[in-house]
Design a protein around this motif. Structure first.
Motif, mmCIF file in Angstrom:
data_model
loop_
_atom_site.group_PDB
_atom_site.id
_atom_site.type_symbol
_atom_site.label_atom_id
_atom_site.label_comp_id
_atom_site.label_asym_id
_atom_site.label_seq_id
_atom_site.Cartn_x
_atom_site.Cartn_y
_atom_site.Cartn_z
ATOM 1 N N LYS A 1 0.828 -1.210 0.000
ATOM 2 C CA LYS A 1 0.000 0.000 0.000
ATOM 3 C C LYS A 1 0.859 1.255 0.000
ATOM 4 O O LYS A 1 0.533 2.250 -0.654
ATOM 5 C CB LYS A 1 -0.939 -0.005 1.202
ATOM 6 N N ALA A 2 1.966 1.204 0.743
ATOM 7 C CA ALA A 2 2.869 2.353 0.757
ATOM 8 C C ALA A 2 3.484 2.572 -0.620
ATOM 9 O O ALA A 2 3.624 3.714 -1.087
ATOM 10 C CB ALA A 2 3.964 2.139 1.796
ATOM 11 N N ILE A 3 3.824 1.488 -1.303
ATOM 12 C CA ILE A 3 4.428 1.602 -2.631
ATOM 13 C C ILE A 3 3.424 2.154 -3.631
ATOM 14 O O ILE A 3 3.798 2.847 -4.584
ATOM 15 C CB ILE A 3 5.000 0.242 -3.075
ATOM 16 N N GLU A 4 2.131 1.861 -3.435
ATOM 17 C CA GLU A 4 1.112 2.443 -4.296
ATOM 18 C C GLU A 4 1.178 3.967 -4.281
ATOM 19 O O GLU A 4 0.937 4.632 -5.289
ATOM 20 C CB GLU A 4 -0.284 1.999 -3.847
ATOM 21 N N ILE B 1 10.338 1.176 -3.963
ATOM 22 C CA ILE B 1 11.242 1.615 -2.897
ATOM 23 C C ILE B 1 12.594 0.924 -3.049
ATOM 24 O O ILE B 1 12.720 -0.093 -3.731
ATOM 25 C CB ILE B 1 10.657 1.315 -1.503
ATOM 26 N N SER B 2 13.606 1.483 -2.398
ATOM 27 C CA SER B 2 14.942 0.879 -2.462
ATOM 28 C C SER B 2 14.961 -0.455 -1.734
ATOM 29 O O SER B 2 14.132 -0.726 -0.849
ATOM 30 C CB SER B 2 15.969 1.823 -1.842
ATOM 31 N N VAL B 3 15.927 -1.295 -2.072
ATOM 32 C CA VAL B 3 16.104 -2.555 -1.365
ATOM 33 C C VAL B 3 16.410 -2.281 0.103
ATOM 34 O O VAL B 3 15.963 -3.015 0.989
ATOM 35 C CB VAL B 3 17.223 -3.386 -2.015
ATOM 36 N N ALA B 4 17.149 -1.205 0.378
ATOM 37 C CA ALA B 4 17.469 -0.852 1.763
ATOM 38 C C ALA B 4 16.205 -0.565 2.558
ATOM 39 O O ALA B 4 16.056 -1.031 3.695
ATOM 40 C CB ALA B 4 18.401 0.353 1.797
ATOM 41 N N ALA B 5 15.284 0.195 1.983
ATOM 42 C CA ALA B 5 14.034 0.497 2.682
ATOM 43 C C ALA B 5 13.218 -0.770 2.891
ATOM 44 O O ALA B 5 12.605 -0.974 3.956
ATOM 45 C CB ALA B 5 13.229 1.531 1.899
ATOM 46 N N TYR B 6 13.211 -1.646 1.898
ATOM 47 C CA TYR B 6 12.488 -2.909 2.013
ATOM 48 C C TYR B 6 13.070 -3.783 3.121
ATOM 49 O O TYR B 6 12.344 -4.314 3.977
ATOM 50 C CB TYR B 6 12.525 -3.633 0.673
ATOM 51 N N MET B 7 14.401 -3.925 3.142
ATOM 52 C CA MET B 7 15.050 -4.726 4.172
ATOM 53 C C MET B 7 14.775 -4.160 5.565
ATOM 54 O O MET B 7 14.496 -4.906 6.512
ATOM 55 C CB MET B 7 16.551 -4.791 3.931
ATOM 56 N N ARG B 8 14.871 -2.843 5.682
ATOM 57 C CA ARG B 8 14.677 -2.212 6.993
ATOM 58 C C ARG B 8 13.284 -2.510 7.539
ATOM 59 O O ARG B 8 13.110 -2.823 8.719
ATOM 60 C CB ARG B 8 14.917 -0.709 6.867
ATOM 61 N N GLN B 9 12.277 -2.419 6.684
ATOM 62 C CA GLN B 9 10.912 -2.693 7.123
ATOM 63 C C GLN B 9 10.719 -4.175 7.440
ATOM 64 O O GLN B 9 10.109 -4.534 8.451
ATOM 65 C CB GLN B 9 9.915 -2.245 6.047
ATOM 66 N N CYS B 10 11.232 -5.047 6.582
ATOM 67 C CA CYS B 10 11.054 -6.488 6.803
ATOM 68 C C CYS B 10 11.718 -6.960 8.093
ATOM 69 O O CYS B 10 11.218 -7.866 8.762
ATOM 70 C CB CYS B 10 11.619 -7.275 5.623
ATOM 71 N N LEU C 1 15.003 -1.402 -7.620
ATOM 72 C CA LEU C 1 14.001 -1.069 -6.621
ATOM 73 C C LEU C 1 13.058 -2.244 -6.410
ATOM 74 O O LEU C 1 13.003 -3.182 -7.215
ATOM 75 C CB LEU C 1 13.214 0.168 -7.074
ATOM 76 N N VAL C 2 12.309 -2.180 -5.316
ATOM 77 C CA VAL C 2 11.367 -3.242 -4.968
ATOM 78 C C VAL C 2 9.948 -2.777 -5.280
ATOM 79 O O VAL C 2 9.539 -1.677 -4.862
ATOM 80 C CB VAL C 2 11.490 -3.615 -3.480
ATOM 81 N N ALA C 3 9.212 -3.603 -5.994
ATOM 82 C CA ALA C 3 7.825 -3.310 -6.348
ATOM 83 C C ALA C 3 6.996 -4.579 -6.187
ATOM 84 O O ALA C 3 7.529 -5.688 -6.230
ATOM 85 C CB ALA C 3 7.739 -2.804 -7.785
ATOM 86 N N PRO C 4 5.681 -4.437 -5.997
ATOM 87 C CA PRO C 4 4.839 -5.638 -5.888
ATOM 88 C C PRO C 4 4.779 -6.413 -7.191
ATOM 89 O O PRO C 4 4.843 -5.838 -8.271
ATOM 90 C CB PRO C 4 3.458 -5.064 -5.533
ATOM 91 N N VAL C 5 4.670 -7.722 -7.087
ATOM 92 C CA VAL C 5 4.419 -8.559 -8.247
ATOM 93 C C VAL C 5 2.944 -8.434 -8.594
ATOM 94 O O VAL C 5 2.075 -8.571 -7.737
ATOM 95 C CB VAL C 5 4.764 -10.026 -7.950
ATOM 96 N N THR C 6 2.667 -8.137 -9.852
ATOM 97 C CA THR C 6 1.277 -8.001 -10.291
ATOM 98 C C THR C 6 1.070 -8.817 -11.549
ATOM 99 O O THR C 6 2.021 -9.311 -12.177
ATOM 100 C CB THR C 6 0.930 -6.533 -10.574
ATOM 101 N N ALA C 7 -0.196 -8.919 -11.940
ATOM 102 C CA ALA C 7 -0.519 -9.683 -13.144
ATOM 103 C C ALA C 7 0.120 -9.071 -14.377
ATOM 104 O O ALA C 7 0.410 -9.761 -15.356
ATOM 105 C CB ALA C 7 -2.041 -9.747 -13.315
ATOM 106 N N SER C 8 0.367 -7.757 -14.347
ATOM 107 C CA SER C 8 0.935 -7.081 -15.513
ATOM 108 C C SER C 8 2.457 -7.099 -15.525
ATOM 109 O O SER C 8 3.076 -6.610 -16.462
ATOM 110 C CB SER C 8 0.463 -5.628 -15.558
ATOM 111 N N SER C 9 3.088 -7.643 -14.475
ATOM 112 C CA SER C 9 4.546 -7.698 -14.445
ATOM 113 C C SER C 9 5.047 -8.601 -15.557
ATOM 114 O O SER C 9 4.526 -9.705 -15.761
ATOM 115 C CB SER C 9 5.031 -8.212 -13.092
ATOM 116 N N THR C 10 6.073 -8.129 -16.270
ATOM 117 C CA THR C 10 6.588 -8.917 -17.381
ATOM 118 C C THR C 10 7.546 -10.012 -16.934
ATOM 119 O O THR C 10 7.816 -10.936 -17.676
ATOM 120 C CB THR C 10 7.311 -8.002 -18.386
ATOM 121 N N THR C 11 8.074 -9.890 -15.717
ATOM 122 C CA THR C 11 8.972 -10.926 -15.197
ATOM 123 C C THR C 11 9.021 -10.790 -13.685
ATOM 124 O O THR C 11 8.630 -9.777 -13.129
ATOM 125 C CB THR C 11 10.385 -10.782 -15.784
ATOM 126 N N THR C 12 9.501 -11.790 -13.018
ATOM 127 C CA THR C 12 9.672 -11.741 -11.569
ATOM 128 C C THR C 12 11.083 -12.171 -11.230
ATOM 129 O O THR C 12 11.781 -12.772 -12.038
ATOM 130 C CB THR C 12 8.676 -12.677 -10.857
#
Length: 526
Positions: A51-54, A59-68, A272-283
């Motif tokens: 929701k925050a990424i929306e 976000i950066s990998v650093a921000a993702y790691m810090r939150q996780c 950067l880190v983004a959610p996987v969605t149906a429209s993502s071309t790769t994961t």
């Protein structure tokens, strides 16, 4: 834990290897879109991150790691799950101190050798960043208590720990089963059970621990740096950057490097880190040589390349000639941990004093580092972690859960995250921060432990254990002791003795003929 508790040798319970797999990065140019309202997320933290990424965009990998790892709303080290412990055979990974008590004993002996070599200071403070459950420090302090002069010199013990749950575990182990933490100006404190009359202080950030006029610092960072957040950058050979692009950084405004006549030129772009969605071309995908079963969890997030340089990509890769040298190599990938560089610089300043601050200019803000300490350089820092000895880490972000490798982008808050440590970057940052220190290592953990006498200590421990209990109990105990130390010094391709490294920051002594190498790094006590 960076102020937080990430440490300890994370390794699968049955194999002496670090957390794997490393993430294999997708090709750049991925488009990002969100449909989080239409999907279920694996954890509440994953949902809140999405929701925050929306709102903010990837976000950066650093921000993702810090939150996780440290989010108060379900971070890996800050959550409290009844009946679950991150450490040990029943948790997600096992640590070196829990593999064998000899590990912590030898670390304690190493501190004692430095105390002897530096003239037996009568005022010492012990600092550990990211102490986990406190197992390492418990063995260290128990060992130090056997050396009366050293033990009596310790005025205070500081633990940098942000997790209330882990602070409670540490207090029970280090102060006693009924230990009650008392609030202080720094954070909390309790009395040490090993060092008579000495208090253990807990604080959430190392900056809270005073520098000036403080006792000689003896600092431990055991598997701490591997879990500090990283930024990941990739060299894009033909980057189209608007001519007006300017980014403000800590050292002033920066503009991307441009080719002749504003032609596209090589630039660092951030992954950067983004959610996987149906429209993502790769994961994001993974590769591993592990025999562990493939993870069953579905990735909530993946890596995507920024379309233009970010403030971090304009600033961080310029901090070292090692990074600059790769800027023109198409698709070269590097990982940089600014928090790691900040912590090692803090260690160096405590030991050797700070470099004189530069004169403020319109584009250079004045530094906030402490002025150089009045007393001569003294103390030491011992870093034990894993990563390459000379190269820059790339694509090493990994997750582990229940002693198995898993995706770092699944089950946010339930998976431990880490990345390889850049030891050369740590050494450069320490030397740049203080004129009064020198750096030794990294050396392989096997070499470090063997030079401290791990074989002899284990032999003595086996002789002592052989006098207790029945024959079967005795044989089982001997198997555990011998299996544990052999695991710590295993030099196989994935062995802990080879993959894990030791590095030391010690005072630089002008006028001394030759270099005094510390014990474990090719030297002797004096």
């Amino acid at each position: 834990m960076r102020g937080n508790s990430f440490r300890l040798l994370r390794t699968a319970a049955l194999r002496p290897q670090p957390r794997k797999p490393a993430c294999s990065l997708p090709q750049y140019g991925i488009r990002w879109s969100s449909s989080s309202a239409e999907r279920q997320w694996s954890t509440p933290l994953a949902k809140s991150l999405a929701k925050a990424i929306e709102t903010t965009g990837p976000i950066s990998v650093a921000a993702y790691m810090r939150q996780c790892l440290t989010s108060p709303d379900g971070g890996y080290y800050t959550r409290q799950t009844p009946g679950h412990d991150q450490f040990g055979a029943k948790g997600d990974f096992i640590t070196s101190p829990e593999i064998s008590q000899v590990f912590g004993e030898l670390v304690g002996i190493w501190l004692y050798t430095e105390w002897l070599a530096q003239g037996k200071s009568d005022r010492v403070q012990v600092i550990e960043v990211g102490p986990g459950r406190g197992t390492l420090l418990d063995d260290v302090l128990r060992t130090i208590s056997s050396f009366k002069g050293f033990a009596q010199s310790i005025e205070a013990i500081y633990l940098v720990e942000a997790s209330p749950h882990l602070r409670s575990q540490q207090a029970k182990l280090l102060s006693g089963t009924e230990a009650v933490l008392q609030e202080t100006d720094l954070g909390w404190k309790a009395r040490s059970k090993h060092i008579p009359g000495c208090d253990i202080h807990w604080c959430e950030d190392i900056r809270f621990i005073p520098k000036e006029s403080s006792p000689t610092p003896f600092i431990l960072a055991h598997e701490f740096f591997d879990a500090l957040p990283i930024h990941i950058f990739r060299a894009v050979p033909h980057s189209h950057i608007p001519a007006s692009s300017t980014t403000l950084t800590p050292t002033g405004p920066l503009k991307p490097k441009r080719g002749p006549s504003s032609e596209p030129s090589p630039q660092w772009h951030e992954l950067l880190v983004a959610p996987v969605t149906a429209s993502s071309t790769t994961t994001t995908t993974f590769s591993t040589s592990s025999t562990a079963p493939p993870p069953s969890a579905v990735d909530d997030f993946h890596l995507t390349l920024s379309k233009a340089p970010t403030p971090h990509s304009l600033y961080l890769p310029r901090t070292s000639a090692r990074y600059e040298a790769l800027a023109t190599t198409p698709d070269a990938t590097i990982e940089i941990s600014p928090e790691s560089l900040s912590y090692i610089a803090d260690f160096a300043v405590r030991i050797g004093g700070a470099n004189p601050p530069p004169s403020p200019t319109p584009t250079t803000p004045s530094t906030t580092l402490s002025s150089p300490q009045a007393q001569p350089p003294s103390g030491c820092a011992l870093i034990l972690d894993y990563g390459p000895a000379t190269t820059i880490p790339a694509a090493t972000l990994r997750g582990i859960r229940s002693h198995h490798a898993t995706s770092p982008f699944a089950s946010a808050g339930l998976v431990d995250l880490s990345a390889d440590v850049d030891f050369v970057a740590l050494a450069e940052a320490a030397l740049a921060a203080s004129p009064g220190v020198e750096v030794h290592g990294p050396v392989q953990q096997a070499d470090f432990l063997e030079s401290l006498g791990i074989g002899e200590r284990v032999a003595g421990l086996v002789r002592g254990k052989g006098k207790s209990g029945g024959k079967e109990e005795e044989e089982e105990m001997v198997r555990r002791i011998e299996g544990g130390w052999k695991r710590l010094v295993d030099r196989g391709p994935a062995g802990m003795g080879r993959i894990y490294k030791a590095m030391a920051v010690v005072p630089h002594r002008e006028g001394v003929k030759g270099v005094r190498r510390p014990v474990g790094f090719g030297g002797d006590v004096v």
